[in-house]
Motif scaffolding. Sequence first.
Motif, short mmCIF file in Angstrom:
data_model
loop_
_atom_site.label_atom_id
_atom_site.label_comp_id
_atom_site.label_asym_id
_atom_site.label_seq_id
_atom_site.Cartn_x
_atom_site.Cartn_y
_atom_site.Cartn_z
N ASP A 78 -36.57 -0.28 -39.47
CA ASP A 78 -35.75 0.61 -40.29
C ASP A 78 -35.02 -0.13 -41.40
OD1 ASP A 78 -36.54 2.68 -38.67
OD2 ASP A 78 -34.80 2.51 -37.33
N LEU A 79 -34.81 -1.45 -41.25
CA LEU A 79 -34.07 -2.19 -42.28
C LEU A 79 -34.80 -2.19 -43.62
CD1 LEU A 79 -32.78 -5.28 -40.25
CD2 LEU A 79 -31.43 -3.38 -41.15
N PHE A 80 -36.12 -2.10 -43.59
CA PHE A 80 -36.87 -2.06 -44.85
C PHE A 80 -36.62 -0.78 -45.64
CE2 PHE A 80 -39.96 -5.10 -42.72
CZ PHE A 80 -39.58 -6.17 -43.51
N GLU A 81 -36.07 0.25 -44.99
CA GLU A 81 -35.82 1.51 -45.67
C GLU A 81 -34.34 1.77 -45.91
OE1 GLU A 81 -38.34 3.09 -46.82
OE2 GLU A 81 -39.85 1.89 -45.74
N THR A 82 -33.46 1.20 -45.09
CA THR A 82 -32.03 1.51 -45.18
C THR A 82 -31.23 0.46 -45.94
OG1 THR A 82 -31.69 0.45 -43.02
CG2 THR A 82 -32.12 2.82 -43.04
N ASP A 83 -31.59 -0.81 -45.84
CA ASP A 83 -30.83 -1.89 -46.47
C ASP A 83 -31.48 -2.27 -47.80
OD1 ASP A 83 -29.96 -4.77 -47.05
OD2 ASP A 83 -28.75 -4.31 -45.29
N GLU A 84 -30.64 -2.39 -48.87
CA GLU A 84 -31.17 -2.70 -50.20
C GLU A 84 -31.77 -4.10 -50.26
OE1 GLU A 84 -32.33 -2.19 -54.08
OE2 GLU A 84 -31.64 -0.71 -52.62
N ASN A 85 -31.13 -5.09 -49.60
CA ASN A 85 -31.65 -6.46 -49.62
C ASN A 85 -33.02 -6.54 -48.96
OD1 ASN A 85 -29.31 -7.38 -50.89
ND2 ASN A 85 -28.29 -7.80 -48.95
N TYR A 86 -33.18 -5.86 -47.83
CA TYR A 86 -34.48 -5.88 -47.14
C TYR A 86 -35.51 -5.05 -47.90
CZ TYR A 86 -32.46 -8.21 -43.09
OH TYR A 86 -31.87 -9.13 -42.27
N ARG A 87 -35.07 -4.02 -48.62
CA ARG A 87 -35.99 -3.24 -49.43
C ARG A 87 -36.56 -4.09 -50.57
NH1 ARG A 87 -32.75 0.48 -50.95
NH2 ARG A 87 -33.06 1.88 -49.18
N ARG A 88 -35.70 -4.91 -51.19
CA ARG A 88 -36.19 -5.82 -52.25
C ARG A 88 -37.06 -6.92 -51.67
NH1 ARG A 88 -33.49 -5.82 -57.25
NH2 ARG A 88 -32.95 -3.63 -57.69
N LEU A 89 -36.71 -7.39 -50.48
CA LEU A 89 -37.55 -8.41 -49.83
C LEU A 89 -38.93 -7.86 -49.53
CD1 LEU A 89 -37.90 -11.21 -48.56
CD2 LEU A 89 -36.89 -10.28 -46.45
N LYS A 90 -39.01 -6.63 -49.07
CA LYS A 90 -40.31 -5.99 -48.83
C LYS A 90 -41.10 -5.89 -50.12
CE LYS A 90 -42.34 -1.57 -47.45
NZ LYS A 90 -42.05 -0.19 -46.95
N ASN A 91 -40.44 -5.50 -51.21
CA ASN A 91 -41.11 -5.39 -52.50
C ASN A 91 -41.62 -6.75 -52.96
OD1 ASN A 91 -40.94 -5.23 -55.73
ND2 ASN A 91 -41.33 -3.19 -54.90
N PHE A 92 -40.85 -7.81 -52.72
CA PHE A 92 -41.30 -9.15 -53.10
C PHE A 92 -42.50 -9.60 -52.26
CE2 PHE A 92 -41.32 -13.71 -52.34
CZ PHE A 92 -41.35 -14.20 -53.63
N LEU A 93 -42.47 -9.34 -50.96
CA LEU A 93 -43.58 -9.74 -50.10
C LEU A 93 -44.87 -9.01 -50.48
CD1 LEU A 93 -41.73 -9.84 -46.66
CD2 LEU A 93 -42.46 -11.80 -48.04
N ILE A 94 -44.75 -7.76 -50.92
CA ILE A 94 -45.94 -7.04 -51.38
C ILE A 94 -46.48 -7.70 -52.64
CG2 ILE A 94 -46.76 -4.85 -52.33
CD1 ILE A 94 -44.82 -3.44 -50.48
N ASP A 95 -45.60 -8.08 -53.58
CA ASP A 95 -46.04 -8.78 -54.78
C ASP A 95 -46.66 -10.13 -54.45
OD1 ASP A 95 -45.52 -6.89 -56.64
OD2 ASP A 95 -43.62 -7.72 -57.32
N LEU A 96 -46.13 -10.78 -53.41
CA LEU A 96 -46.58 -12.13 -53.08
C LEU A 96 -47.98 -12.14 -52.50
CD1 LEU A 96 -45.85 -15.17 -52.81
CD2 LEU A 96 -44.89 -14.62 -50.56
#
Length: 303
Positions: free
Chosen positions: A145-163
């Motif tokens: 759930d942190l990937f959807e609720t927390d802004e820092n984890y949402r940006r981390l998810k976006n970075f990992l997808i780019d990576l």
Amino acid sequence: MDRVTKPKTHRGKQFLEERAPKLVENPKKVMFIRGNKTSEIVVRTMTDLYMLKKPLAIMYRRKNMTRPFEDATSIEFFSLKSDSSLFVFGCHTKKRPHNLILGRLFDYHILDMIEVGVVNFKSLITYKKEKCVAGSKPCLIFTGDLFETDENYRRLKNFLIDLFRGEVVTEIRMAGLDHALLFTAVEGKVHLRSYRVLLKKSGHSTPRVELDEIGPSLDLVMRRTHLASSDLYKEACKVPKATKPHKEKNVSRDVFGTKHGRIHMQRQDFSKLQVRKSKALKRSAKSTGGHQRTKKPKLDSTD
């Protein structure tokens, strides 16, 4: 005013054309940069990530006296030199042990950065199993759930997808899907696990799927963040209008993907329609308003 330099050779012209903005950009490359002080865990982690990202990756072996959160000019210089928009900076201090800084650049300037710590690391070497083919496109799986609720984890998810996304493709065959990366966000950590996808016989047309862990295996602990403003982030994610699909009028598709089209025509006057003359199409006396001619009955010869 900035002086505009023109290429003097054909090779220089091709170099500038590759760096110029495009409607469909090239796949993103990643720079792996070592800090002044690094631990063995940091070096092995960066090496394993470099092996997963090849050939869209560049590894710098020399140590660099830089601190991206305080001064990112050297990172921007390396980005301009290698034409890379992603970077992973590794360092190790007493205050922040086994530290990684994950960052992105927009127009060769820092867009956002996320600092994480590496714990529970297991390298690729410890798994004595068959590895995936270099350059294969992995299947990315995110849970938590942190990937959807927390802004820092949402940006981390976006970075990992780019990576790890690699080249953008429209179709992929099942046999080519041989690598899966699982990211699980729970209790303030992101667990990264790497699996090899095995397709085995099941007695049906659909094969039976099994996952075999091949490494690396590590946990990331969130530390400092430097996120871009909403306006700058929106500008970096802007999609050109020329690449957006054009909407076709009066065309639709059903749930099975079949294409249906609607044609608008004027009402046709069937009285003026030219058809082949036949007795069946002749107008009767009733329709014309006249009297219908009756035939006389034939008399029998005995009458």
